[in-house]
Design a protein around this motif. Sequence first.
Motif, PDB file in Angstrom:
ATOM      1  N   VAL A 181      35.668  66.827  52.890  1.00  0.00           N
ATOM      2  CA  VAL A 181      35.605  65.153  52.619  1.00  0.00           C
ATOM      3  C   VAL A 181      34.582  64.759  53.178  1.00  0.00           C
ATOM      4  O   VAL A 181      34.254  65.510  54.816  1.00  0.00           O
ATOM      5  N   ARG A 182      34.045  63.685  52.208  1.00  0.00           N
ATOM      6  CA  ARG A 182      33.071  63.124  53.247  1.00  0.00           C
ATOM      7  C   ARG A 182      33.191  61.731  53.600  1.00  0.00           C
ATOM      8  O   ARG A 182      34.084  61.233  52.737  1.00  0.00           O
ATOM      9  N   VAL A 183      32.436  61.142  54.622  1.00  0.00           N
ATOM     10  CA  VAL A 183      33.865  60.035  54.975  1.00  0.00           C
ATOM     11  C   VAL A 183      33.346  59.816  56.574  1.00  0.00           C
ATOM     12  O   VAL A 183      32.510  59.883  56.963  1.00  0.00           O
ATOM     13  N   ASP A 184      32.856  58.278  56.282  1.00  0.00           N
ATOM     14  CA  ASP A 184      32.390  57.767  58.076  1.00  0.00           C
ATOM     15  C   ASP A 184      33.634  57.673  59.100  1.00  0.00           C
ATOM     16  O   ASP A 184      35.102  58.060  58.718  1.00  0.00           O
ATOM     17  N   GLY A 185      33.301  57.947  60.808  1.00  0.00           N
ATOM     18  CA  GLY A 185      33.788  57.376  61.162  1.00  0.00           C
ATOM     19  C   GLY A 185      34.880  56.696  61.711  1.00  0.00           C
ATOM     20  O   GLY A 185      36.267  57.358  61.891  1.00  0.00           O
ATOM     21  N   ASP A 186      35.675  55.628  61.410  1.00  0.00           N
ATOM     22  CA  ASP A 186      35.721  54.527  61.109  1.00  0.00           C
ATOM     23  C   ASP A 186      37.182  55.413  60.538  1.00  0.00           C
ATOM     24  O   ASP A 186      38.324  54.744  60.694  1.00  0.00           O
ATOM     25  N   THR A 187      36.786  55.266  59.211  1.00  0.00           N
ATOM     26  CA  THR A 187      38.016  55.899  58.336  1.00  0.00           C
ATOM     27  C   THR A 187      38.309  57.013  58.395  1.00  0.00           C
ATOM     28  O   THR A 187      39.794  56.913  57.767  1.00  0.00           O
ATOM     29  N   LEU A 188      37.671  58.089  59.222  1.00  0.00           N
ATOM     30  CA  LEU A 188      39.096  59.155  59.669  1.00  0.00           C
ATOM     31  C   LEU A 188      39.726  59.376  59.976  1.00  0.00           C
ATOM     32  O   LEU A 188      40.822  59.347  60.354  1.00  0.00           O
ATOM     33  N   ILE A 189      39.085  57.851  61.616  1.00  0.00           N
ATOM     34  CA  ILE A 189      39.956  57.635  62.615  1.00  0.00           C
ATOM     35  C   ILE A 189      41.858  56.663  62.524  1.00  0.00           C
ATOM     36  O   ILE A 189      42.567  56.897  61.712  1.00  0.00           O
ATOM     37  N   GLY A 190      40.902  56.071  60.710  1.00  0.00           N
ATOM     38  CA  GLY A 190      42.270  54.885  60.284  1.00  0.00           C
ATOM     39  C   GLY A 190      43.252  55.997  59.474  1.00  0.00           C
ATOM     40  O   GLY A 190      44.146  55.295  58.926  1.00  0.00           O
ATOM     41  N   ILE A 191      42.465  56.853  58.255  1.00  0.00           N
ATOM     42  CA  ILE A 191      43.368  57.612  57.593  1.00  0.00           C
ATOM     43  C   ILE A 191      44.665  57.918  58.438  1.00  0.00           C
ATOM     44  O   ILE A 191      46.418  57.853  57.460  1.00  0.00           O
ATOM     45  N   PRO A 192      44.673  58.940  59.529  1.00  0.00           N
ATOM     46  CA  PRO A 192      46.301  58.439  60.134  1.00  0.00           C
ATOM     47  C   PRO A 192      46.698  57.464  59.922  1.00  0.00           C
ATOM     48  O   PRO A 192      48.488  57.482  60.217  1.00  0.00           O
ATOM     49  N   GLU A 193      46.684  56.362  59.899  1.00  0.00           N
ATOM     50  CA  GLU A 193      48.017  54.878  60.126  1.00  0.00           C
ATOM     51  C   GLU A 193      47.944  54.543  58.707  1.00  0.00           C
ATOM     52  O   GLU A 193      48.907  53.583  58.448  1.00  0.00           O
ATOM     53  N   PRO A 219      50.200  54.731  55.885  1.00  0.00           N
ATOM     54  CA  PRO A 219      51.309  55.357  55.286  1.00  0.00           C
ATOM     55  C   PRO A 219      51.349  56.150  53.969  1.00  0.00           C
ATOM     56  O   PRO A 219      50.963  55.538  53.054  1.00  0.00           O
ATOM     57  N   LEU A 220      52.668  56.601  53.533  1.00  0.00           N
ATOM     58  CA  LEU A 220      52.318  57.523  52.409  1.00  0.00           C
ATOM     59  C   LEU A 220      53.229  57.322  51.422  1.00  0.00           C
ATOM     60  O   LEU A 220      54.148  56.864  51.827  1.00  0.00           O
ATOM     61  N   VAL A 221      53.524  57.923  50.098  1.00  0.00           N
ATOM     62  CA  VAL A 221      54.361  57.321  49.448  1.00  0.00           C
ATOM     63  C   VAL A 221      54.231  58.386  48.480  1.00  0.00           C
ATOM     64  O   VAL A 221      52.966  58.987  48.153  1.00  0.00           O
ATOM     65  N   ALA A 222      55.400  59.979  48.741  1.00  0.00           N
ATOM     66  CA  ALA A 222      55.174  61.408  47.492  1.00  0.00           C
ATOM     67  C   ALA A 222      53.762  62.228  47.928  1.00  0.00           C
ATOM     68  O   ALA A 222      53.193  62.782  47.437  1.00  0.00           O
ATOM     69  N   GLY A 223      53.270  61.591  49.323  1.00  0.00           N
ATOM     70  CA  GLY A 223      52.132  62.493  50.580  1.00  0.00           C
ATOM     71  C   GLY A 223      50.937  61.719  49.211  1.00  0.00           C
ATOM     72  O   GLY A 223      49.568  62.350  49.747  1.00  0.00           O
ATOM     73  N   VAL A 224      50.926  60.552  48.900  1.00  0.00           N
ATOM     74  CA  VAL A 224      49.719  60.247  48.648  1.00  0.00           C
ATOM     75  C   VAL A 224      49.747  58.493  49.495  1.00  0.00           C
ATOM     76  O   VAL A 224      50.548  58.291  49.520  1.00  0.00           O
ATOM     77  N   PRO A 225      48.402  58.279  49.778  1.00  0.00           N
ATOM     78  CA  PRO A 225      48.324  56.696  50.490  1.00  0.00           C
ATOM     79  C   PRO A 225      49.143  55.912  49.628  1.00  0.00           C
ATOM     80  O   PRO A 225      49.453  55.414  48.350  1.00  0.00           O
ATOM     81  N   ASP A 226      49.883  54.746  50.134  1.00  0.00           N
ATOM     82  CA  ASP A 226      50.604  53.718  49.540  1.00  0.00           C
ATOM     83  C   ASP A 226      50.129  52.884  49.318  1.00  0.00           C
ATOM     84  O   ASP A 226      49.021  52.008  49.741  1.00  0.00           O
ATOM     85  N   PRO A 227      49.077  52.832  47.627  1.00  0.00           N
ATOM     86  CA  PRO A 227      48.262  51.106  47.096  1.00  0.00           C
ATOM     87  C   PRO A 227      49.059  49.923  47.428  1.00  0.00           C
ATOM     88  O   PRO A 227      48.065  48.701  47.519  1.00  0.00           O
ATOM     89  N   ARG A 228      50.392  49.534  48.199  1.00  0.00           N
ATOM     90  CA  ARG A 228      50.967  48.378  48.520  1.00  0.00           C
ATOM     91  C   ARG A 228      49.859  47.990  49.687  1.00  0.00           C
ATOM     92  O   ARG A 228      50.192  47.039  50.355  1.00  0.00           O
ATOM     93  N   SER A 229      49.921  49.000  50.761  1.00  0.00           N
ATOM     94  CA  SER A 229      48.919  49.091  52.489  1.00  0.00           C
ATOM     95  C   SER A 229      47.835  48.194  51.933  1.00  0.00           C
ATOM     96  O   SER A 229      46.992  48.918  51.356  1.00  0.00           O
ATOM     97  N   PRO A 230      47.358  47.401  52.752  1.00  0.00           N
ATOM     98  CA  PRO A 230      45.793  47.179  52.041  1.00  0.00           C
ATOM     99  C   PRO A 230      44.548  48.061  52.992  1.00  0.00           C
ATOM    100  O   PRO A 230      43.778  48.487  51.876  1.00  0.00           O
ATOM    101  N   ALA A 231      45.333  49.054  53.777  1.00  0.00           N
ATOM    102  CA  ALA A 231      44.341  50.121  54.693  1.00  0.00           C
ATOM    103  C   ALA A 231      44.570  51.529  53.791  1.00  0.00           C
ATOM    104  O   ALA A 231      43.227  51.687  52.935  1.00  0.00           O
TER     105      ALA A 231
END
Length: 156
Positions: free
Chosen positions: A85-97, A99-111
């Motif tokens: 994974v190649r990522v910037d620090g702000d994105t890495l810190i935001g990933i834990p927040e 929400p997931l659906v079936a283990g993948v990021p929920d596209p309904r979420s702005p993040a």
Amino acid sequence: MSRGAPVMSPRAAVVVDEGVDGLGAIVGDLISTNVEDSGRWPLLGGRPWSVAIDVHDAESTFFVSVDDGRIRVGAGRPLRMDLEVRVDGDTLIGIPEIPLVAGVPDPRSPAARRLFRDLGTGRVSIGGIARHPLLLRRFLRILTTAQATSRRSRIV
């Protein structure tokens, strides 16, 4: 969590190596808390795996590896990595927040939509995803702190 010493939960141990920088230690603490508090230890079973994380704007590289229910966060790159994974620090810190659906990021979420946009533009890249898509789901599920936005899916 003290560096170099395992943090024990009923079924898993998390070890953060001495040479790990601040971002790696934060990720190690987060994973330790998530696995202990939420009963996500079944995600640690199966074959060993590792994820290398390159935080390009912070010049930080570390890895998370899982083997036999033990999680290790180490400095640099592992000898064998399944995902990179190649990522910037702000994105890495935001990933834990995110929400997931079936283990993948929920596209309904702005993040999540921001993360997908960053993946599409190359600001974030994930090497090995074509070979190990289920591993990415496992990694995101032990990393996230957000509540699922729909029914809980079975653990993969």
